[in-house]
Design an enzyme around this catalytic site. Structure first.
Site, PDB file in Angstrom:
ATOM      1  N   PRO A  55      -8.837   5.777 -49.214  1.00 17.16           N
ATOM      2  CA  PRO A  55      -9.338   5.369 -50.528  1.00 17.16           C
ATOM      3  C   PRO A  55     -10.499   6.255 -50.998  1.00 17.16           C
ATOM      4  O   PRO A  55     -11.616   5.787 -51.239  1.00 17.16           O
ATOM      5  CB  PRO A  55      -9.771   3.923 -50.291  1.00 17.16           C
ATOM      6  CG  PRO A  55     -10.231   3.910 -48.871  1.00 17.16           C
ATOM      7  CD  PRO A  55      -9.289   4.862 -48.155  1.00 17.16           C
ATOM      8  N   CYS A  56     -10.229   7.539 -51.145  1.00 12.61           N
ATOM      9  CA  CYS A  56     -11.271   8.498 -51.546  1.00 12.61           C
ATOM     10  C   CYS A  56     -11.840   8.182 -52.925  1.00 12.61           C
ATOM     11  O   CYS A  56     -12.953   8.593 -53.243  1.00 12.61           O
ATOM     12  CB  CYS A  56     -10.712   9.917 -51.510  1.00 12.61           C
ATOM     13  SG  CYS A  56     -10.220  10.447 -49.855  1.00 12.61           S
TER      14      CYS A  56
END
Length: 109
Positions: A55-56
């Site tokens: 989940p950058c």
């Protein structure tokens, strides 16, 4: 001392822990990993994770700005993903950190 590959792996492990509807900063990740001055290297690690399951989109700069948006296929994707999770933004387009900040390793999240 940690080598670059180990540091990247540790960044990715930390990013994987960011809860839904929360964000953290490059600097908070760097500090958690023992090198506050390595915030830019955290950014490089996230760029290297492009296309991964991580989940950058939940990593923002210290003001809540979406400086990583350029690393997504669509420049609006980062904001879209965060909004879908219920993350709110201020008038300047920055994440409301007082509501959504998650600090790695902190018991007060």
């Amino acid at each position: 001392m940690m080598n670059r590959g180990d540091f990247f792996e540790n960044v990715w492990d930390t990013v994987a822990q960011i809860p839904v509807s929360r964000v953290t900063t490059y600097g908070h990740i760097a500090e958690y990993l023992g090198s506050r001055s390595a915030a830019r290297t955290v950014g490089w690690a996230l760029k290297a994770a492009k296309g991964s399951h991580l989940p950058c989109h939940r990593v923002v700069n210290r003001y809540g700005a979406l400086t990583g948006a350029m690393n997504f296929e669509d420049p609006n994707e980062m904001e879209t993903l965060l909004r879908r999770e219920g993350v709110t933004f201020n008038e300047e387009g920055c994440v409301v950190l007082s509501r959504h900040l998650w600090i790695p390793g902190s018991e007060f999240n």
